[in-house]
Design a protein around this motif. Structure first.
Motif, PDB file in Angstrom:
ATOM      1  N   TYR A  23       0.875  -1.179   0.000  1.00 51.73           N
ATOM      2  CA  TYR A  23       0.000   0.000   0.000  1.00 51.73           C
ATOM      3  C   TYR A  23       0.909   1.225   0.000  1.00 51.73           C
ATOM      4  CZ  TYR A  23      -2.471   3.841   2.368  1.00 51.73           C
ATOM      5  OH  TYR A  23      -2.951   5.075   2.738  1.00 51.73           O
ATOM      6  N   ALA A  25       1.421   4.725   0.526  1.00 52.32           N
ATOM      7  CA  ALA A  25       0.828   5.906   1.159  1.00 52.32           C
ATOM      8  C   ALA A  25       1.657   7.127   0.782  1.00 52.32           C
ATOM      9  CB  ALA A  25       0.802   5.735   2.672  1.00 52.32           C
ATOM     10  N   TYR A  26       0.972   8.180   0.330  1.00 51.42           N
ATOM     11  CA  TYR A  26       1.663   9.422  -0.041  1.00 51.42           C
ATOM     12  C   TYR A  26       1.155  10.609   0.772  1.00 51.42           C
ATOM     13  CZ  TYR A  26      -2.654   9.770  -2.722  1.00 51.42           C
ATOM     14  OH  TYR A  26      -3.983   9.790  -3.082  1.00 51.42           O
ATOM     15  N   ALA A  98       6.807   8.477  -1.287  1.00 53.68           N
ATOM     16  CA  ALA A  98       5.771   7.717  -0.583  1.00 53.68           C
ATOM     17  C   ALA A  98       6.425   6.691   0.332  1.00 53.68           C
ATOM     18  CB  ALA A  98       4.851   7.022  -1.591  1.00 53.68           C
ATOM     19  N   TYR A 142     -10.398   9.695  -3.332  1.00 54.95           N
ATOM     20  CA  TYR A 142      -9.830   8.403  -2.958  1.00 54.95           C
ATOM     21  C   TYR A 142     -10.675   7.215  -3.414  1.00 54.95           C
ATOM     22  CZ  TYR A 142      -7.147  11.623  -0.071  1.00 54.95           C
ATOM     23  OH  TYR A 142      -6.364  12.672   0.352  1.00 54.95           O
ATOM     24  N   THR A 158      -2.334   2.036  -4.624  1.00 55.54           N
ATOM     25  CA  THR A 158      -2.737   3.177  -3.815  1.00 55.54           C
ATOM     26  C   THR A 158      -4.106   3.630  -4.284  1.00 55.54           C
ATOM     27  OG1 THR A 158      -2.003   5.279  -2.867  1.00 55.54           O
ATOM     28  CG2 THR A 158      -1.683   4.995  -5.248  1.00 55.54           C
ATOM     29  N   THR A 160      -6.594   7.332  -5.080  1.00 58.56           N
ATOM     30  CA  THR A 160      -6.575   8.772  -5.312  1.00 58.56           C
ATOM     31  C   THR A 160      -7.925   9.176  -5.873  1.00 58.56           C
ATOM     32  OG1 THR A 160      -5.327  10.561  -6.377  1.00 58.56           O
ATOM     33  CG2 THR A 160      -5.578   8.520  -7.638  1.00 58.56           C
TER      34      THR A 160
END
Length: 218
Positions: A23, A25-26, A98, A142, A158, A160
């Protein structure tokens, strides 16, 4: 955690349902204590929301710094933080810093559900995103899944928004939110404080690198 791993663009998974997922994550979930609320349940410091957590409350066994193709930008207004939220545009020029957390498909599904303001508890159908690199589950924030590539035999996923960074108005992020982003990147150990500050200042626009360093006590 060492040198950042560079994730090459494009879906690179054709082996059926994966057992584990990176996963990527940013946003604030780069910070492990912030991520803990999403995995185990709870309310992070500075946030205005309680999170139910994942069905499997085991924290990721591994988290690594990664660089994704594309760019991070800030838009819409978060009811949790009171400022702009981070989004990822995989088609934009540049690189996105990220932190990739190794989780199960069920955990990834529950993490995505909480970001979508849905109740966790149902596994997502990842067939389309793994086959095509992108899957839109809705029009909101998301609700678009992205496969950025593969690391160590596991797909990098991910979530967005469906829109591009030039299709939505910029909204400045709140300091508390930026602090989690900067702290999460520094915690990952792949970049210097100056690199992190400059990177976030470019994305945040209204914040200088010096101001971001002050947020994390630099």
């Amino acid at each position: 955690m060492g040198v950042p791993r560079v994730v090459r663009s494009g879906a690179a998974w054709a082996a059926g349902r994966p057992q584990l997922i990176w996963y990527a994550a940013y946003g604030s979930n780069m910070h492990r204590e912030r991520l803990r609320a999403y995995v185990c349940g709870g309310q992070p410091e500075g946030a205005a929301r309680w999170y139910p957590g994942c069905r499997d409350g085991t924290m990721p066994a591994e988290s690594v710094p990664v660089e994704l193709p594309g760019a991070v930008y800030f838009a819409t207004t978060s009811p949790v933080w009171g400022g702009g939220r981070a989004f990822y545009d995989p088609a934009a020029e540049g690189r996105a810093l990220a932190v990739a957390h190794l989780v199960t498909p069920g955990q990834f599904s529950d993490l995505a559900a909480q970001e979508m303001y849905r109740e966790p508890g149902e596994d997502l159908d990842l067939t389309s995103v793994l086959a095509h690199g992108r899957a839109e589950l809705g029009e909101g924030r998301y609700e678009t899944l992205v496969c950025a590539g593969e690391l160590d035999g596991h797909p990098v996923l991910t979530f967005t928004a469906a829109w591009r960074l030039d299709e939505v108005a910029y909204v400045a992020p709140a300091g508390a939110y930026l602090r989690y982003l900067a702290s999460g990147l520094l915690e990952a150990g792949g970049w210097s404080a100056e690199t992190v500050a400059r990177y976030l200042a470019r994305a945040a626009r209204t914040w200088s690198a010096a101001e971001i360093l002050e947020l994390v006590g630099g």
